[in-house]
Write an enzyme that holds these catalytic residues in place. Structure first.
Site, short mmCIF file in Angstrom:
data_model
loop_
_atom_site.label_atom_id
_atom_site.label_comp_id
_atom_site.label_asym_id
_atom_site.label_seq_id
_atom_site.Cartn_x
_atom_site.Cartn_y
_atom_site.Cartn_z
N ASP A 459 0.76 -1.18 -0.08
CA ASP A 459 -0.04 -0.09 0.08
C ASP A 459 0.82 1.41 -0.13
O ASP A 459 1.97 1.02 0.38
CB ASP A 459 -0.87 0.08 1.33
CG ASP A 459 -2.04 -0.94 1.10
OD1 ASP A 459 -2.36 -1.41 0.00
OD2 ASP A 459 -2.61 -1.33 2.22
N ASP A 763 -4.44 -3.01 4.86
CA ASP A 763 -4.99 -2.38 6.34
C ASP A 763 -6.38 -2.43 6.44
O ASP A 763 -7.03 -2.38 7.67
CB ASP A 763 -4.53 -1.17 6.53
CG ASP A 763 -4.68 0.01 5.24
OD1 ASP A 763 -5.49 -0.47 4.49
OD2 ASP A 763 -4.05 1.10 5.28
N ASP A 767 -9.40 -5.69 2.28
CA ASP A 767 -7.92 -6.20 1.76
C ASP A 767 -8.05 -7.74 2.34
O ASP A 767 -6.94 -8.49 1.89
CB ASP A 767 -6.85 -5.47 2.36
CG ASP A 767 -6.63 -4.06 1.79
OD1 ASP A 767 -6.85 -3.86 0.66
OD2 ASP A 767 -6.25 -3.12 2.64
#
Length: 1035
Positions: A459, A763, A767
Site C-alpha cells: 500500500d 490495512d 483487503d
C-alpha cells in the site's frame, strides 16, 4: 450475585400454630403468608452463608433439614426464587439480567427497562459523553460487573513437554536397555561399580530429554506472550466527553464504544446511535450474511463479531466471561503445534535418514550378535566371552543388552531429531527478534516463506508514507486560496463547507481547557477537521446543534466517497453532502461555486480546468479531496426500503490537497529489496498522478520512466484486461492506481499463477481476501482493521515499509540458518554411521560406546542447533536471489562442504581405529578415548565451518554472536570433564598434553580443508536431480 434457591413450602407449616392462635385466614391469604415467609426465610438463609460462621451456617442447615424430615415434601409446592445481590451504586440493574437481555435479543424486555436510555441511566452513563472514567468509577464498575478478560485453559506445564519427550520410541528403547544394563551390572559388579554403564545411559538420556523439553516449553511460553499481544486490541471509547483509545482489556460495563468498518466488537452491548451499521456474526452463528443493527428492531451487539459496514456508538452491557464470546473463548486454546512447510520437509528428510540409520544399526546388531555367539569376542582379560553352556545366563543377557544398547545408540545418532528442534529454535528466536523489529508473527510458516518472496505488493498510505496528513492547498472554485485569508470565502459557501465537513465525518472534535482542541479519527479525517476548525473557524457543536442527520453512506475503499443526508432544523430544508476522491466527486457535479459564492454551470471547458487543478495537486504528491452538495425536496427510497442519497447534479464546494510525506528510510528499504531480487509493486486507491509522484519519490519508479511503458496502470484498466493480457503484463506493472481490493486480489492471483511467491500489505477490511490469497499477508498494526489483522500472517506494528524489508531479511535468515545446521548435522551422521559400521563389521566392536554416542548426539542436536540457529541476519543475505519454492534444501554447495568434512573425519578415525595403537604407542583404552575425543573436537571445529556456506572467511562477525562462542566454550569444557574426570562414567582414559595436542591438531585441520574445498566449483543443477529417488529429491 444471583442464586437459585429451592424453597419447600411444606416446611413452612411451622406457621400453622401462629395462624391458629392469632387470626383465622383464608386459604388464599394463607398461601400469600407462606410465600412471603418463604422469600424472607430463604433470603436470610442465603445471606447467612456469607456472613455467619460455618458453625451457625451448619445449624441453620440442620434446622432446615430437620424441618424437611418432619414433613413430607410435595413437588407441586416448590417455587424458584432468584435472589439478586445488586451493587449499591447500580440499583435496578445486575449482570445476569443484562447478559440474558442481550444474549436472547429480548426487545420487549429492553422496552420494559426503558430502552437503551433506561439501561444507560441505570449504569450512570451519559450516551453522548460516556462514563466519568476516573480510577474510582472504573474500580466500582469492575467490582460490580467484572473485567473484560477471558479465562483461558491452563497452559501446558513443563512436565507435559517432558512426558512428550519420553514418548520418543528411541528414548524408550534406550531406557529399557539402560534399566537392563543397570540391573545386570549391579548383579555382576555390585552397587558400587555396577551402575556405571546403565546409569551413564540414564544420565545421557535425561540430558537429551531435559534440553528438548526446555526448548519446547520456552517456545510454548513465546506463543502465550504472542497471543497476549495479538489479543490486546486498541478500542475507541468516549469518557467524560472525550474520545480516546484504550486497551480492549480496560473496557468496563457502561462504556460508550465507537465502532467503524473493520472493528471487532469488544464486548456485548446495545446500539446507541449510528448509520448503516452491518455486523458480520459468522464467528458466532456461522451465518455469512451480514446482520443489520438499528435502534428499533435489533439493537444487540455481540463481542467478537466484526463491523462490516457503517459506524455507530454502542453501550457496553457485559464484559469478559459474562459475554457469549467469553464463554466460547474459555474453552479454546491456541494451537501451538502448527507445522510449517519447512518442518514438514525436514521431517521427511529425517525419516529418510532414519531408515538408513536403522538399516546400519540392524546390520551392526546382527554382526555383533553373530561374532559374540560364535566366540569371536574377548573380554578385558583376553578370555572368550561366550563358551557355550559354560557361560552364565546373566553374562549372556548382559552382553546381548550391551550389543542392543550399542545398536540403538547408533539409531539415536543416525536419526537427526535435532533438525525439527533447530527449526523450532530458529523460528522461536526469529519471532522474538522480529517482535523487537516491529513485526509480530501470527503464523510460524510466514517466517520461512518470507525468505522465498519474489514480489511485494505494498500500500502507499501509512506504509510508504507517514500517514500524517495535513491540508496544504485549498481551491475555492478555480481560485487557489494559498496564502490568502479564508475569510474571503463567501458566507453561503463557508456555511455549506462547515456542514459538509462537520456532519460527513467519522472523526470528532474535543475542546478541553488544558490541551486546547483535540481531534480524533483517521489521519485524513483529523487533517480535514483540524483545517476546518483552525482555518475556517468551524464550530462543530453548533453545526450538530443546527442540523439533524437523516441518513449516512459510510466511506469504503470500493466507493472512495462518503455521503450524508441532513435536515436544517430551523428551516426544515434537506441537503445532501458528499466528500471523497476529487475526480469521482467532480464527475457527480453539474455546477460549482466561484469566489463570490455564485453558482455556475460546469461545462466541458470548466471541467477540464478542474481536472488540470486535480492533476497538478496530484503531481505534487497531494491527496485530492472534493466537497459537493445539493438541496433535495424529499427523501428517496431504494427498492429494498433503505434511504438513498442523491449522487447526480451536485454543486462543487471546493477542493483540498493533503500532503502525506514519505517515510524516512523507505527509499533505501525499497532499494535493498530490489537489490535482493524482489520486485516492489505499489497498489493504491489514490489517482494515477499522486501514485506516480509517490512511487518516484520512493524509488519504485525511475524519475524518467514513462507511464506508457506499462509500468503504471489504473485498477479499472487492469480489471478489464483479458486473462492472457493480465498474465503478459503483470510482471511489468510497478504501480496500480485507483485500485479496489478486488484489483489487488486479481494481481496476487496472477502473480501466483506465474510462479511468484507473493507478499501483500493491507490495512482495510476489504483487503482481507488479498491477504489470505497471498503467500504472506502483512497487515498494518496502527491503521489496520481487526479483520485485516486476522487475515494476515504477520502484523507490521509500526506500519513502516522498512519493517517489511526487515521481515524479508529475517525470512532469509531462518532458511539460511536451517541449511547451516543441516550441513553440520549430516556431516556428523555420515561420519558416525560409517565409522561404527566399518569397525563393527571388520573388528567386531564399536569404537564409540553408547554414552559417548549420546554425548555426541547432544552436542550436534541441541547445542549445535542453538549455536547455528540463532545467527542474526547479515547483509550478504540480501545479495542473493530469492530461494524458489521447489529448490532442494540441501544445495550442491552443502553437499560439497559436508562430504569433504565427512570423508576427512572417516579417514582419520578409521586410521586411528586400526593403526592408532601402533602409530601413537598407546593401549586400546587410550586409543578408544583418542578416537572419541578427536571425533567430538572435529565437530567443534566444523561448527565454525558451518557458519558460512559459501564465504571462505568463516570467522566474519563471530564476535557479535556471543551465544555461539558461549556454546563452543561450554562444549569444550564439558568434553574435558568427560575425558579427564568421568573416567568410569564415560568409559574413557585420561590423556596427557601430547595426546590432547594430537586430537586438537587433527580436528583443527577441518578449517583449512573447509577453506580449500570452497574453491571447488559446483554445477547449478541440483545433485539430487541426477537420482531417481523422489524422497532424496525433496532434500
Amino acid at each position: 450475585m444471583s442464586a437459585i434457591v429451592l424453597g419447600d413450602l411444606s416446611c413452612m407449616e411451622l406457621l400453622s400454630d401462629l395462624h391458629d392462635s392469632m387470626i383465622k385466614v383464608s386459604a388464599q391469604n394463607k398461601k400469600r403468608w407462606q410465600l412471603a415467609f418463604a422469600t424472607i426465610y430463604c433470603s436470610r438463609a442465603f445471606l447467612s452463608r456469607f456472613k455467619s460462621s460455618s458453625r451457625t451456617t451448619a445449624s441453620i442447615l440442620d434446622q432446615i433439614s430437620s424441618n424437611r424430615r418432619k414433613i413430607s415434601p410435595d413437588a407441586s409446592s416448590r417455587i424458584v426464587i432468584d435472589v439478586v445481590q445488586e451493587h449499591p451504586l447500580f440499583s435496578g440493574v445486575d449482570q445476569p439480567s443484562l447478559t440474558k437481555l442481550v444474549k436472547e435479543k429480548r426487545v420487549d424486555r429492553l422496552a420494559e427497562l426503558g430502552g437503551v436510555e433506561g439501561i444507560a441511566s441505570s449504569l450512570h452513563t451519559d450516551q453522548q459523553c460516556g462514563i466519568k472514567g476516573d480510577p474510582e468509577d472504573i474500580g466500582f464498575r469492575q467490582e460490580a460487573f467484572g473485567r473484560n478478560a477471558y479465562r483461558r485453559p491452563p497452559t501446558k506445564s513443563f512436565f507435559h513437554f517432558v512426558w512428550e519427550a519420553f514418548q520418543d520410541p528411541t528414548i524408550l528403547i534406550l531406557l529399557v536397555c539402560a534399566a537392563l544394563s543397570l540391573g545386570f551390572g549391579i548383579k555382576e559388579h555390585g552397587p558400587k561399580e555396577g551402575w556405571y554403564d546403565g546409569g551413564s545411559i540414564f544420565v545421557a538420556v535425561f540430558l537429551v530429554i531435559s534440553v528438548s523439553a526446555v526448548s519446547n516449553f520456552r517456545q510454548n511460553r513465546q506463543f502465550d506472550k504472542l497471543s497476549k499481544v495479538s489479543n490486546n486490541i486498541p478500542v475507541e471509547v468516549v469518557r467524560n466527553g472525550r474520545r480516546q483509545q484504550i486497551s480492549i482489556f480496560e473496557i468496563v460495563v457502561g462504556d460508550v464504544v465507537c465502532l467503524k468498518i473493520g472493528d471487532q466488537v469488544p464486548a456485548d452491548g446495545l446500539f446507541i446511535d449510528g448509520h448503516s451499521l452491518q455486523v458480520d456474526e459468522s464467528s458466532m452463528t456461522g451465518e455469512s450474511d451480514h446482520v443489520e443493527i438499528d435502534l428499533g428492531k435489533n439493537p444487540f451487539l455481540f463481542s467478537g463479531t466484526k463491523v462490516a459496514d457503517g459506524y455507530a456508538k454502542m453501550l457496553v452491557t457485559s464484559v469478559g466471561m459474562s459475554t457469549t464470546w467469553g464463554e466460547m473463548m474459555s474453552t479454546i486454546s491456541r494451537d501451538t503445534d502448527e507445522q510449517t512447510p519447512l518442518q514438514a520437509r525436514l521431517n521427511k528428510l529425517t525419516s529418510s535418514i532414519g531408515k538408513v540409520g536403522l538399516a546400519v544399526a540392524f546390520l551392526v546388531l546382527v554382526v555383533l550378535l553373530v561374532r559374540y555367539f560364535t566366540g569371536n569376542t574377548e573380554d578385558e582379560n583376553g578370555n572368550k566371552e561366550f563358551n557355550g553352556s559354560k557361560t552364565k545366563v546373566d553374562d549372556v543377557i548382559n552382553a546381548v543388552v550391551g550389543i542392543i544398547a550399542a545398536a540403538v545408540t547408533i539409531v539415536v545418532v543416525a536419526i537427526p531429531e535435532g533438525l525439527p528442534l533447530a527449526v523450532t529454535l530458529t523460528l522461536a528466536y526469529s519471532m522474538k527478534r522480529m517482535m523487537a523489529d516491529q513485526a509480530m508473527v501470527r503464523k510460524l510458516s510466514a517466517c520461512e516463506t518470507m525468505g522465498s518472496a519474489t514480489t511485494i505488493c505494498t500500500d502507499k498510505t501509512g506504509t510508504l508514507t507517514l500517514n500524517q496528513m495535513k491540508v496544504t492547498k485549498f481551491w475555492q472554485g478555480k481560485e487557489s486560496m494559498e496564502g490568502r485569508n479564508c475569510s474571503l470565502i463567501a458566507g453561503n459557501v463557508l456555511e455549506l463547507l462547515h456542514q459538509g465537513i462537520g456532519l460527513n465525518t467519522t472523526g470528532s472534535v474535543y475542546k478541553s481547557g488544558v490541551s486546547g482542541v483535540e481531534f480524533s479519527g483517521s489521519p485524513t479525517e483529523k487533517a480535514i477537521l483540524s483545517w476546518a476548525v483552525l482555518e475556517l473557524n468551524m464550530e462543530m457543536e453548533a453545526v450538530k446543534r443546527d442540523c439533524e442527520i437523516i441518513h449516512v453512506e459510510a466511506f469504503n475503499s470500493e466507493k472512495k466517497r462518503s455521503g450524508v443526508l441532513m435536515k436544517k432544523i430551523e428551516e426544515g430544508t434537506l441537503l445532501v453532502h458528499w466528500k471523497g476522491a476529487a475526480e469521482m466527486i467532480l464527475a457527480m457535479c453539474s455546477h460549482y461555486y466561484d469566489m463570490e459564492g455564485n453558482m455556475k454551470a460546469l461545462n466541458d471547458r470548466e471541467r477540464t480546468n478542474f481536472d488540470q487543478i486535480i492533476q497538478g495537486m496530484a503531481a505534487s504528491s497531494l491527496r485530492c479531496i472534493a466537497f459537493a452538495h445539493k438541496q433535495v425536496f424529499e427523501v428517496q427510497q431504494e427498492s429494498d426500503g433503505h434511504k438513498k442519497i442523491q449522487e447526480k447534479g451536485l454543486t462543487l464546494l471546493g477542493l483540498v490537497g493533503l500532503k502525506d510525506p514519505c517515510r524516512p528510510g523507505v527509499k533505501q528499504a525499497v532499494q535493498d529489496c530490489q537489490y535482493a531480487g524482489v520486485n516492489i509493486k505499489m497498489i493504491t486507491g489514490d489517482n494515477v498522478f499522486t501514485a506516480k509522484a509517490i512511487a518516484t519519490e520512493c524509488g519504485i519508479l525511475h524519475p524518467n520512466q514513462e507511464a506508457t511503458d506499462g509500468s503504471v496502470v489504473e485498477g479499472v484498466e487492469f480489471r478489464n484486461y483479458t486473462e492472457e493480457e493480465r498474465m503478459e503484463k503483470v510482471d511489468k506493472i510497478r504501480v496500480m492506481a485507483r485500485s479496489s481490493p478486488f484489483d489487488k486480489l486479481l494481481m496476487v492471483q496472477c502473480l501466483k499463477k506465474k510462479g511468484h511467491v507473493v507478499a501483500v500489505t493491507g490495512d482495510g477490511t476489504n483487503d482481507a481476501p488479498a491477504l489470505k490469497e497471498a503467500d504472506i499477508g502483512l497487515s498494518m498494526g496502527i491503521q489496520g482493521t481487526e479483520v485485516a489483522k486476522e487475515s494476515s500472517d504477520i502484523v507490521i506494528l509500526d506500519d513502516n515499509f522498512a519493517s517489511v524489508a526487515t521481515v524479508l531479511r529475517w525470512g532469509r535468515c531462518v532458511y539460511n540458518n536451517i541449511q547451516k545446521f543441516i550441513q553440520f548435522q549430516l556431516t556428523v551422521n555420515v561420519a558416525a554411521l560409517t565409522i561404527n559400521f566399518v569397525a563393527a563389521v571388520s573388528a567386531g566392536e564399536v569404537p564409540l560406546t553408547a554414552v559417548q554416542l549420546l554425548w555426541v548426539n547432544l552436542i550436534m542436536d541441541t547445542l549445535g542447533a542453538l549455536a547455528l540457529a540463532t545467527e542474526k541476519p547479515t547483509n550478504e543475505l540480501m545479495e542473493k536471489r530469492p530461494v524458489g519454492r521447489t529448490e532442494p534444501l540441501i544445495s550442491n554447495i552443502m553437499w560439497r562442504n559436508l562430504l569433504a568434512q565427512a570423508l576427512y573425519q572417516i579417514a582419520v578415525l578409521l586410521i586411528l581405529q586400526f593403526k592408532g595403537e601402533s602409530i601413537l604407542g598407546v593401549n586400546e583404552k587410550v586409543n578408544d578415548t583418542l578416537i572419541f575425543n578427536t571425533f567430538v573436537l572435529c565437530q567443534v571445529f566444523n561448527e565454525f565451518n558451518a557458519r558460512k556456506l559459501e564465504k571462505k572467511n568463516v570467522f566474519e562477525g563471530i564476535h557479535k554472536n556471543k551465544l555461539f562462542l558461549g556454546i563452543i566454550v561450554v562444549t569444550v569444557v564439558l568434553q574435558v570433564v568427560m575425558v579427564e574426570f568421568l573416567k568410569k562414567f564415560a568409559d574413557t582414559e585420561r590423556l596427557n598434553w601430547g595426546q590432547w595436542g594430537v586430537c586438537i591438531g587433527i580436528a583443527a585441520a577441518s578449517w583449512p580443508i573447509g577453506f580449500l574445498v570452497k574453491f571447488i566449483p559446483v554445477p547449478e543443477r541440483p545433485f539430487t536431480s541426477y537420482l531417481s529417488f523422489k524422497k532424496l529429491r525433496g532434500m
